[in-house]
Scaffold this active site. Structure first.
Site, short mmCIF file in Angstrom:
data_model
loop_
_atom_site.label_atom_id
_atom_site.label_comp_id
_atom_site.label_asym_id
_atom_site.label_seq_id
_atom_site.Cartn_x
_atom_site.Cartn_y
_atom_site.Cartn_z
N SER A 1 12.88 -12.45 4.94
CA SER A 1 13.16 -13.90 4.97
C SER A 1 12.85 -14.58 3.63
O SER A 1 13.38 -15.64 3.35
CB SER A 1 12.39 -14.57 6.10
OG SER A 1 11.01 -14.32 5.98
N ARG A 2 11.96 -14.00 2.85
CA ARG A 2 11.60 -14.62 1.56
C ARG A 2 10.98 -13.57 0.64
O ARG A 2 10.81 -12.41 1.05
CB ARG A 2 10.63 -15.79 1.77
CG ARG A 2 9.39 -15.44 2.54
CD ARG A 2 8.71 -16.72 3.10
NE ARG A 2 7.96 -16.42 4.29
CZ ARG A 2 6.72 -15.98 4.33
NH1 ARG A 2 6.07 -15.81 3.22
NH2 ARG A 2 6.12 -15.71 5.45
N TYR B 1 -6.59 -5.50 3.33
CA TYR B 1 -5.25 -5.32 2.73
C TYR B 1 -5.18 -4.02 1.92
O TYR B 1 -4.23 -3.24 2.04
CB TYR B 1 -4.98 -6.53 1.85
CG TYR B 1 -3.64 -6.55 1.16
CD1 TYR B 1 -2.48 -6.91 1.84
CD2 TYR B 1 -3.52 -6.22 -0.20
CE1 TYR B 1 -1.25 -6.94 1.19
CE2 TYR B 1 -2.31 -6.26 -0.85
CZ TYR B 1 -1.16 -6.62 -0.14
OH TYR B 1 0.06 -6.64 -0.79
N LYS C 1 -2.71 -0.78 2.48
CA LYS C 1 -1.75 -0.35 1.47
C LYS C 1 -2.04 1.06 0.95
O LYS C 1 -1.12 1.79 0.57
CB LYS C 1 -1.72 -1.37 0.32
CG LYS C 1 -1.17 -2.74 0.73
CD LYS C 1 0.27 -2.64 1.22
CE LYS C 1 0.90 -3.98 1.51
NZ LYS C 1 2.30 -3.87 1.96
P1 NAP Z 1 5.74 -13.11 1.24
O1 NAP Z 1 6.53 -13.93 0.29
O2 NAP Z 1 4.55 -13.69 1.91
O3 NAP Z 1 6.76 -12.55 2.35
C1 NAP Z 1 6.29 -11.73 3.38
C2 NAP Z 1 7.46 -11.33 4.24
O4 NAP Z 1 6.94 -10.53 5.33
C3 NAP Z 1 8.17 -12.51 4.84
O5 NAP Z 1 9.56 -12.28 4.86
C4 NAP Z 1 7.62 -12.56 6.26
O6 NAP Z 1 8.60 -13.08 7.15
C5 NAP Z 1 7.40 -11.07 6.55
N1 NAP Z 1 6.46 -10.85 7.63
C6 NAP Z 1 5.14 -11.10 7.67
N2 NAP Z 1 4.65 -10.81 8.89
C7 NAP Z 1 5.69 -10.37 9.64
C8 NAP Z 1 5.83 -9.94 10.97
N3 NAP Z 1 4.79 -9.89 11.82
N4 NAP Z 1 7.05 -9.55 11.41
C9 NAP Z 1 8.11 -9.60 10.57
N5 NAP Z 1 8.05 -9.99 9.30
C10 NAP Z 1 6.85 -10.38 8.84
O7 NAP Z 1 5.22 -11.78 0.55
P2 NAP Z 1 5.82 -10.89 -0.63
O8 NAP Z 1 5.01 -11.16 -1.82
O9 NAP Z 1 7.29 -11.00 -0.69
O10 NAP Z 1 5.40 -9.45 -0.09
C11 NAP Z 1 6.31 -8.48 0.37
C12 NAP Z 1 5.62 -7.13 0.43
O11 NAP Z 1 5.18 -6.79 -0.89
C13 NAP Z 1 4.39 -7.12 1.30
O12 NAP Z 1 4.26 -5.88 1.95
C14 NAP Z 1 3.26 -7.29 0.29
O13 NAP Z 1 2.05 -6.77 0.77
C15 NAP Z 1 3.80 -6.49 -0.87
N6 NAP Z 1 3.21 -6.82 -2.16
C16 NAP Z 1 3.33 -8.08 -2.69
C17 NAP Z 1 2.75 -8.35 -3.92
C18 NAP Z 1 2.84 -9.69 -4.59
O14 NAP Z 1 2.21 -9.87 -5.64
N7 NAP Z 1 3.60 -10.66 -4.07
C19 NAP Z 1 2.04 -7.34 -4.59
C20 NAP Z 1 1.93 -6.09 -4.01
C21 NAP Z 1 2.54 -5.84 -2.80
P3 NAP Z 1 8.33 -14.11 8.36
O15 NAP Z 1 7.11 -14.91 8.01
O16 NAP Z 1 9.60 -14.89 8.42
O17 NAP Z 1 8.15 -13.23 9.55
#
Ligand code: NAP
Length: 249
Positions: free
Chosen positions: A15-16, A157, A161
């Site tokens: 979604s984002r 977290y 991971k």
């Molecule tokens: P984000 O912007 O917070 O987006 C998280 C996404 O996960 C949203 O689309 C949310 O959708 C979905 N989500 C959360 N809980 C959910 C559930 N119960 N069921 C279905 N969907 C769910 O985070 P992001 O930064 O894009 O992160 C994406 C991935 O990359 C994650 O696994 C995160 O741990 C990893 N990551 C991110 C970073 C960073 O710096 N941003 C770094 C390392 C790893 P809804 O809320 O609409 O359900």
């Protein structure tokens, strides 16, 4: 690049943020992407953006809460019924519930483990049954640099991971002979809602230790995931690609 034409892909957490960028990147490469998350309005706007753009593939919005194992089983059955197969699975959905270990509540730990790890197990088990039948598939799990280096305030977290990495390597070994690859991407700090909540002081101190001196963009993760989902990565499995501007080396 249209190397994913006629491929059916599932992306969770689309979604984002990073998941949205991955869904668009796969669709631009020709895939039919089933984009899942809980926020249906955001998914619909993503599907509309793909339809209005020059994507050779398409995006279909599907509401799914990955912390619900029964919902995942139903979702995979429905997708199999509608599309016959799933060629690409990207387990991207994730949450943080940061806090120091001394103060961490059980549900703070459990919620993160369920959304970030158990969901990956449920989804991969269900989807890989279809891939086994087809004797081909690409699984990409989104881990994190926190799972490799650890991070104060993120014991829940980081544990989830790091476990995703062990899971990825085990699945890669189980399925290597069956034409199915399984790899992980470990992003560093990427500009999304997840990192926007960090205090400015924390952000600037992290930037100081990133050799490239900047946070990454969601598209910079999406391009790596698209490579791992493509035929170009055919001899690559069980690997963790760290995409972090040189932070961990
Ligand atoms: P984000 O912007 O917070 O987006 C998280 C996404 O996960 C949203 O689309 C949310 O959708 C979905 N989500 C959360 N809980 C959910 C559930 N119960 N069921 C279905 N969907 C769910 O985070 P992001 O930064 O894009 O992160 C994406 C991935 O990359 C994650 O696994 C995160 O741990 C990893 N990551 C991110 C970073 C960073 O710096 N941003 C770094 C390392 C790893 P809804 O809320 O609409 O359900």
């Amino acid at each position: 690049m249209r190397s994913l034409e006629n491929q059916v892909a599932v992306v969770t957490g689309a979604s984002r943020g990073i998941g949205r960028a991955i869904a668009l990147s796969l669709a631009k490469s020709g895939a039919k992407v089933i984009a899942c998350a809980r926020n249906e309005a955001q998914l619909e706007s993503l599907a509309a953006e793909a339809a209005e753009s020059s994507c050779s593939g398409s995006i279909i919005a599907r509401s799914l809460d990955v912390s619900d194992s029964a919902a995942i089983a139903t979702f995979v059955d429905e997708v199999a019924g509608e599309h016959e197969r799933i060629d690409i699975l990207v387990n991207n959905a994730g949450i943080t519930r940061d806090g120091l270990l001394m103060n961490m509540e059980d549900d703070q730990f459990d919620d993160v483990i369920t959304t970030n790890l158990r969901s990956v197990f449920w989804m991969t088990r269900a989807v890989s049954r279809l891939m086994m039948r087809a004797r081909k598939g690409r699984i990409v799990n989104i881990s994190s640099i926190s799972g490799i280096m650890g991070n104060a305030g993120q014991s829940n977290y980081a544990a989830s991971k790091a476990a995703v990495i062990g899971f990825t390597k085990s699945v890669a070994k189980e399925y290597a002979k069956r034409g199915i690859t399984c790899n992980a991407v470990a992003p560093g700090f990427i500009v999304t809602d997840m990192t926007s909540v960090l205090p400015d002081g924390v952000k600037s101190s992290f930037k100081d230790v990133i050799p490239m001196r900047r946070f990454g963009e969601a598209d910079e993760i999406a391009s790596v995931v698209t490579f791992l989902a493509s035929p170009e990565s055919s001899y690559l499995t069980g690997q963790v690609l760290v995409v972090d501007g040189g932070l961990h080396m």
